[in-house]
Design an enzyme around this catalytic site. Structure first.
Site, mmCIF file in Angstrom:
data_model
loop_
_atom_site.group_PDB
_atom_site.id
_atom_site.type_symbol
_atom_site.label_atom_id
_atom_site.label_comp_id
_atom_site.label_asym_id
_atom_site.label_seq_id
_atom_site.Cartn_x
_atom_site.Cartn_y
_atom_site.Cartn_z
ATOM 1 C CB SER A 192 43.854 36.920 36.335
ATOM 2 O OG SER A 192 42.457 37.006 36.227
ATOM 3 C CG ASP A 246 40.594 42.804 40.505
ATOM 4 O OD1 ASP A 246 39.703 42.233 39.845
ATOM 5 O OD2 ASP A 246 41.684 42.277 40.771
ATOM 6 C CG HIS A 303 41.528 41.920 36.965
ATOM 7 N ND1 HIS A 303 41.793 41.059 38.002
ATOM 8 C CD2 HIS A 303 41.653 41.185 35.828
ATOM 9 C CE1 HIS A 303 42.052 39.863 37.517
ATOM 10 N NE2 HIS A 303 41.979 39.903 36.203
#
Length: 360
Positions: A146, A300, A330
Site C-alpha cells: 500500500s 481495490d 486491499h
C-alpha cells in the site's frame, strides 16, 4: 475516529493511530529468529535476523509498512518474521529490515516519510553495514504494501540517481501499491469507492494528509479537480484509457480532465512529484529499475495504479512478474489465518514469498 474529530477531541488520523497501537507486537525473538528494535540513520527499525548461520551470505528484504503515510509501524499488522517466511524448514537466510516509526502525517508531511525510509535504505546499503549483517550486496530487495509499496517504488527509482549509493538493488516487490495522485477517478476508484477496508474517501484523505492538513486539497482531490492546467502534460503518464487492459476499461469512458486552481500545486507541490507519485517517472527512470514483483487485487481502489505501472514497466523493458488476484481486496495480506474467504490473504502471501525465494 470521525466522531472524535467532529467533537473536536482529536484529529481523525490521530484517533485512527490510537486504535492501531492496540495491535502493536513487541520485538519477540524465538529459536529461529532474533528480533531487535534499533535505529538506522536516526530512524527506528525492526530487524529480523535468522539465528542459523548462513553457509554463504544472507539475502535481505527492506520492507516498508503501509498505513497511508499516517498509520502503523513495523510492529503493527501482518509484517513479521513468520509472514515473510523466516522459516527454519526452508533454507531462507533472509534478513528482514522494517523501518518502524518513520515520521507520519498529520504531524509530518511529504517528503518526511520518503526521506526517512530513503535514509534507512541508503544507510543499510553501505558496504560496512551489509558486511556487519553478513548480507550479500547483490541480493537486496526493497518491498512494501500500500503506502509502503509507494515508498518502496519511490526509493527504487531514486537510488540509481544517487551517486553516493554504490550497491544496486536486485529486486523490488510492490504489494497493492499507491502510485499516482493525479487521477482519483480511475475505474478502480469508481468500482470500489465503497470498499469497507479502503473506500475512496479514506484513500483521498490519506493522499491529502500526506501533503497537508489543509482541507481544500482533500476537497479538490475528492472531486478530481486538484491538478492545475500547467501540469496537464503529466496526465499522459497516468492515462488509464491507454494503460489499462480493455476489460478493466469497459463501461468507463475516459472523461475530459477538469483542472483545478494552481494555488494548491503552488502551496503543496509534492502531489506532482515523482517521489510521491512513482507513476510520474520518465521512461528513462523506469529503465534503470531492477526485476520487479507487482501484486494487485480486483477489489481495490488502487488496482489501476498497479496495472498502469505494470504497463509502463513492460513498455520500458523492465523484467516484471505481475500477479493479479481478481477475487482479492486491499489489505488482504492482514488476513492470513482462519477459514472462508478471508484466507485469500494466505494465497497472496504464499505467491509473494515463493517469488522472493526463487528470485532473491
Amino acid at each position: 475516529a470521525a466522531i472524535a474529530e467532529q467533537l473536536g477531541l482529536m484529529h481523525y488520523m490521530e484517533a485512527m493511530k490510537a486504535m492501531t497501537v492496540l495491535q502493536r507486537v513487541a520485538a519477540t525473538s524465538d529459536e529461529n529468529v532474533t528480533v531487535t528494535d534499533t535505529e538506522f540513520s536516526g530512524v527506528p527499525v525492526r530487524l529480523f535476523v535468522p539465528r542459523r548461520e548462513p553457509e554463504g551470505l544472507r539475502r535481505a528484504v527492506i520492507y516498508f509498512h503501509g498505513g497511508g503515510w499516517c498509520l502503523g509501524d513495523a510492529g503493527v499488522g501482518g509484517v513479521d518474521a513468520d509472514n515473510l517466511a523466516l522459516d527454519s524448514q526452508q533454507d531462507l537466510t533472509l534478513l528482514l529490515l522494517a523501518p518502524g516509526s518513520y515520521r507520519l502525517a498529520p504531524k509530518h508531511h511529504f517528503p518526511a516519510q520518503f526521506d526517512d525510509v530513503y535514509s534507512v535504505t541508503k544507510f543499510f546499503l553501505q558496504s560496512k553495514v551489509l558486511s556487519q549483517y553478513k548480507v550479500d550486496p547483490n541480493r537486496v530487495c526493497v518491498s512494501g504494501d500500500s503506502a509502503g509499496g509507494n515508498l518502496a517504488a519511490a526509493v527504487a527509482q531514486q537510488l540509481p540517481e544517487d551517486p553516493e549509493v554504490k550497491t544496486k538493488l536486485k529486486l523490488q516487490a510492490l504489494l497493492y501499491p499507491a502510485l499516482q495522485t493525479l487521477d482519483l477517478n480511475s475505474p478502480s476508484y469508481e468500482e470500489n469507492k465503497d470498499d469497507p477496508l479502503l473506500p475512496k474517501a479514506l484513500m483521498v484523505r490519506f493522499w491529502s494528509e500526506y501533503f497537508t492538513r489543509d482541507t481544500s486539497l482533500r476537497e479538490a482531490m475528492a472531486s478530481n479537480r486538484h491538478v492545475p492546467a500547467h501540469a496537464a502534460h503529466l496526465l499522459q503518464l497516468v492515462n488509464w484509457s491507454s494503460l489499462l487492459p480493455a476489460e478493466m476499461r469497459q463501461g468507463h469512458p475516459y472523461p475530459t480532465p477538469s483542472f483545478g486552481s494552481p494555488r494548491l500545486a503552488e502551496q503543496y507541490p509534492g502531489f506532482l512529484e515523482v517521489r510521491a507519485a512513482p507513476l510520474l517517472a520518465s521512461d528513462a527512470q523506469l529503465r534503470r529499475l531492477p526485476l520487479t514483483y507487482l501484486l494487485t487485487c480486483g477489489h481495490d481502489v488502487l488496482r489501476d495504479d498497479g496495472l498502469m505501472y505494470a504497463a509502463r514497466l513492460r513498455a520500458a523493458g523492465v523484467p516484471l512478474a505481475h500477479q493479479h488476484f481478481q477475487e482479492a481486496f486491499h489489505g488482504a495480506l492482514i488476513f492470513i489465518s482462519g477459514s472462508g474467504e478471508l484466507v485469500v490473504g494466505r494465497r497472496l502471501l504464499n505467491s509473494y514469498i515463493e517469488w522472493l525465494d526463487e528470485n532473491l
